[in-house]
Design an enzyme around this catalytic site. Structure first.
Site, PDB file in Angstrom:
ATOM      1  CE  LYS A  16      -1.819   3.004   2.951  1.00  0.00           C
ATOM      2  NZ  LYS A  16      -1.981   4.067   1.973  1.00  0.00           N
ATOM      3  CB  SER A  67       4.896   9.897  10.395  1.00  0.00           C
ATOM      4  OG  SER A  67       3.666   9.214  10.483  1.00  0.00           O
ATOM      5  CD  GLU A  70      14.524   1.812   9.314  1.00  0.00           C
ATOM      6  OE1 GLU A  70      14.866   2.955   9.670  1.00  0.00           O
ATOM      7  OE2 GLU A  70      15.036   0.781   9.779  1.00  0.00           O
ATOM      8  CB  CYS A  87      13.919   9.500   6.406  1.00  0.00           C
ATOM      9  SG  CYS A  87      14.647   8.393   5.198  1.00  0.00           S
ATOM     10  CD  GLU A 144      10.730  13.442  10.329  1.00  0.00           C
ATOM     11  OE1 GLU A 144       9.592  13.021  10.572  1.00  0.00           O
ATOM     12  OE2 GLU A 144      11.584  12.798   9.693  1.00  0.00           O
TER      13      GLU A 144
HETATM   14  P1  NAD Z   1       2.898   8.568   7.065  1.00  0.00           P
HETATM   15  O1  NAD Z   1       3.232   7.874   8.338  1.00  0.00           O
HETATM   16  O2  NAD Z   1       1.851   9.602   7.088  1.00  0.00           O
HETATM   17  O3  NAD Z   1       2.386   7.488   5.984  1.00  0.00           O
HETATM   18  C1  NAD Z   1       3.185   6.351   5.633  1.00  0.00           C
HETATM   19  C2  NAD Z   1       2.259   5.261   5.125  1.00  0.00           C
HETATM   20  O4  NAD Z   1       1.433   4.794   6.206  1.00  0.00           O
HETATM   21  C3  NAD Z   1       1.295   5.726   4.030  1.00  0.00           C
HETATM   22  O5  NAD Z   1       1.151   4.704   3.061  1.00  0.00           O
HETATM   23  C4  NAD Z   1       0.009   5.920   4.793  1.00  0.00           C
HETATM   24  O6  NAD Z   1      -1.156   5.831   3.999  1.00  0.00           O
HETATM   25  C5  NAD Z   1       0.083   4.770   5.783  1.00  0.00           C
HETATM   26  N1  NAD Z   1      -0.799   4.895   6.951  1.00  0.00           N
HETATM   27  C6  NAD Z   1      -1.314   6.024   7.488  1.00  0.00           C
HETATM   28  N2  NAD Z   1      -2.093   5.719   8.561  1.00  0.00           N
HETATM   29  C7  NAD Z   1      -2.041   4.373   8.708  1.00  0.00           C
HETATM   30  C8  NAD Z   1      -2.616   3.449   9.632  1.00  0.00           C
HETATM   31  N3  NAD Z   1      -3.401   3.864  10.625  1.00  0.00           N
HETATM   32  N4  NAD Z   1      -2.354   2.143   9.500  1.00  0.00           N
HETATM   33  C9  NAD Z   1      -1.524   1.706   8.507  1.00  0.00           C
HETATM   34  N5  NAD Z   1      -0.962   2.527   7.586  1.00  0.00           N
HETATM   35  C10 NAD Z   1      -1.217   3.842   7.683  1.00  0.00           C
HETATM   36  O7  NAD Z   1       4.283   9.100   6.476  1.00  0.00           O
HETATM   37  P2  NAD Z   1       4.518   9.990   5.163  1.00  0.00           P
HETATM   38  O8  NAD Z   1       3.984  11.357   5.414  1.00  0.00           O
HETATM   39  O9  NAD Z   1       4.034   9.248   3.965  1.00  0.00           O
HETATM   40  O10 NAD Z   1       6.106  10.031   5.069  1.00  0.00           O
HETATM   41  C11 NAD Z   1       6.907  10.950   5.764  1.00  0.00           C
HETATM   42  C12 NAD Z   1       7.535  10.325   6.990  1.00  0.00           C
HETATM   43  O11 NAD Z   1       8.236   9.154   6.596  1.00  0.00           O
HETATM   44  C13 NAD Z   1       8.563  11.182   7.691  1.00  0.00           C
HETATM   45  O12 NAD Z   1       8.359  11.115   9.072  1.00  0.00           O
HETATM   46  C14 NAD Z   1       9.907  10.541   7.329  1.00  0.00           C
HETATM   47  O13 NAD Z   1      10.926  10.730   8.255  1.00  0.00           O
HETATM   48  C15 NAD Z   1       9.513   9.115   7.230  1.00  0.00           C
HETATM   49  N6  NAD Z   1      10.460   8.372   6.401  1.00  0.00           N
HETATM   50  C16 NAD Z   1      11.360   7.550   7.024  1.00  0.00           C
HETATM   51  C17 NAD Z   1      12.282   6.836   6.266  1.00  0.00           C
HETATM   52  C18 NAD Z   1      13.262   5.907   6.933  1.00  0.00           C
HETATM   53  O14 NAD Z   1      13.792   5.039   6.258  1.00  0.00           O
HETATM   54  N7  NAD Z   1      13.516   6.041   8.220  1.00  0.00           N
HETATM   55  C19 NAD Z   1      12.293   6.971   4.877  1.00  0.00           C
HETATM   56  C20 NAD Z   1      11.369   7.826   4.281  1.00  0.00           C
HETATM   57  C21 NAD Z   1      10.448   8.517   5.060  1.00  0.00           C
END
Ligand code: NAD
Length: 490
Positions: A182, A236, A257, A291, A392
């Site tokens: 997803k 996140s 991650e 990230c 962040e």
């Molecule tokens: P997000 O957490 O909003 O969403 C990530 C994914 O989770 C999306 O596909 C979203 O639809 C899904 N999601 C949302 N609510 C959910 C739930 N209740 N249950 C299951 N899945 C759910 O993150 P984002 O805004 O897409 O990405 C930005 C964040 O990602 C930043 O915090 C960044 O640091 C982090 N990030 C980390 C890494 C790493 O490797 N550490 C890499 C890239 C991004």
């Protein structure tokens, strides 16, 4: 502008059991170009829990057959998918730039990385080794072997929309797991293209399934579905915490991650011009939406002013704009909400009393008015305990912190809850080794930007950034396989 032609609005479907289909409700959602928000990029099925359930049923049906395909032969599907992706790299990258906003050059580099990831894990199919260990007993032969976990659930963010889906799908498949993926709703096109590449490779139906839709519905099913044997999530901290709690209740492994607040330390002996260029790259490329981006720069006092002046001059020279323009260095924020978060933190920094050295707001003149552009922003003399230095932001905002000496710089670098990446700029080898041992980060760079990783090495954070299972490199298979031990009396 780049030679890749602009396309009209695209229409994508979910892939369930080898068939491309819309949401069972018929509902859709549309993505928009963050550089020109009146331009619709693509329409997707707005999947529901029911759609996700069907995807898991299809994966469960495919699981047994896929497990039985010898691992080197599984690799052949990945090789073919890699070739499809390589042939379509310009198209995939252009779609990424239109949907996510990063420059075409960065998007092209990321697409090549996904190709490399697929090729690398295709080869791992011939190397899924266990070990033989001598037994204490006579005529007993002991060895370990890897088995697939079963159906895995892959949840990905928008900021590396092709690399992250690739570095989860490839090891999951090579280990013999069926998968449901997803992608984030802000930029799903690349994940669909990856699944298309696998589909074109002749992968048996149901081995890979894709469902687009909201986290609150599709995402919930991605963890709750009883077929799920392991969940890999990048995103996140808030969502990651929730997934971790759900996975713990079900006693399934969760690879998470999450966020970062990555430091770069600039020592007094560093080549300051090179250091400033490195920090600009690490902070502002991809609009700071990596990230692993640097968001705190800790500088030894004797060179603070000189370094600050070089850094500000290089930052002011950055060209902000539509990522399809090859002369542009930095694109827009991914959407309005992310832009508001970034502007909110700029406000917080001002209220906390830190001087703004450059940037400090939204760009609105001319073509900028049609996009979510924020000027590259640097705050001066930031205090380590402030929100600007602790939370962040995920945007083009840098906090500059002075340090009295190297010990203090190390202490400040570690004084956050995150531990994803860190960078050090120095020519002093004893500082290099002290830093390598003492820095609290999973990804440690020296005289290189804090961001920019290679597919053949492990990737992941420590502290609140990660649950510790590494992605990429040969160790990625640890998460996607069960290590079993065999005692055999012959
Ligand atoms: P997000 O957490 O909003 O969403 C990530 C994914 O989770 C999306 O596909 C979203 O639809 C899904 N999601 C949302 N609510 C959910 C739930 N209740 N249950 C299951 N899945 C759910 O993150 P984002 O805004 O897409 O990405 C930005 C964040 O990602 C930043 O915090 C960044 O640091 C982090 N990030 C980390 C890494 C790493 O490797 N550490 C890499 C890239 C991004």
């Amino acid at each position: 502008m780049a030679t890749v032609p602009q396309q009209s609005q695209l229409r994508f479907q979910n892939c369930i059991g080898g068939e491309w289909r819309g949401a069972s409700s018929g509902e859709t959602f549309t993505t928009h170009n963050p550089a020109r928000f009146d331009e619709a990029v693509a329409e997707y099925p707005k999947g529901s829990r029911e759609d996700a359930r069907r995807a898991f049923e299809a994966a469960a049906q495919a699981q047994d057959g896929w497990r039985r395909v010898p691992a080197p032969r599984r690799g052949e599907f990945l090789y073919r998918a890699a070739e499809w992706l390589a042939q379509h790299a310009d198209q995939v990258a252009a779609e990424m730039t239109r949907e996510e906003g990063k420059t075409f050059k960065e998007a092209k580099g990321e697409t090549q990385r996904a190709v490399n990831v697929f090729r690398y894990f295709a080869g791992e199919g011939a190397r899924l080794a266990g070990e033989t260990v001598p037994s204490e007993r006579e005529q007993v032969f002991c060895f370990t072997m890897r088995k697939p976990r079963g159906v895995v659930s892959l949840i990905t963010p928008w900021n590396f929309p092709v690399a992250i889906p690739a570095w989860k799908l490839a090891p999951a498949l090579i280990c013999g797991n069926a998968a449901v993926i997803k992608p984030a709703s802000l930029a799903p096109s690349c994940a669909v293209r990856l699944v298309e590449a696998l589909h074109e490779s002749g992968l048996p139906p149901g081995v890979v399934n894709l469902v687009t839709g909201p986290g609150a519905t599709v995402g919930q099913e991605m963890v709750a579905n009883e077929q799920v044997r392991a969940v890999s999530f990048t995103g996140s901290c808030g969502v990651g915490d929730h997934i971790y709690a759900c996975a713990a209740r079900r006693k399934i492994p969760a690879q998470l991650e999450m966020g970062g607040k990555n430091p770069t330390i600039v020592c007094a002996d560093a080549d300051l011009d090179y250091a400033a260029a490195t920090v600009v790259n690490a902070t502002f490329f991809s609009t700071g939406q990596k990230c692993t981006a640097t968001s705190r720069c800790i500088v030894e006092r004797p060179v603070y002013q000189r370094f600050r002046d070089l850094l500000v001059a290089k930052t002011k020279a950055l060209k902000v704009g539509d990522g399809m323009d090859p002369s542009v260095d930095m694109g827009p924020c991914v959407d309005e909400s992310q832009m508001k978060t970034v502007l909110g933190y700029i406000d917080i920094g001002r209220k906390e009393g830190f001087p703004v050295l450059c940037g400090g707001g939204r760009l609105t003149e001319g073509d900028y008015a049609r996009g979510y552009f924020v000027a590259p922003t640097i705050f001066d003399q930031v205090e380590a305990g402030s929100r600007l230095a602790q939370e962040e932001i995920f945007g083009p905002v840098l906090a500059l912190l002075p340090a009295d000496n190297f010990d203090e710089a190390l202490r400040l670098a570690n004084a956050v809850r995150f531990g994803l990446s860190a960078s050090l700029l120095t020519r002093d080898v004893s500082k290099v080794f002290r830093y390598i041992h003492e820095i609290e980060a999973g990804l440690i760079t020296v005289n290189l930007p804090s961001a920019g990783v290679e597919y053949q090495l492990p990737f992941g954070g420590v502290k609140d950034s990660s649950t510790g299972f590494r992605e990429q490199g040969s160790v990625a298979i640890d998460f996607y396989s069960e290590l079993c031990t065999v005692y055999l009396n012959y």
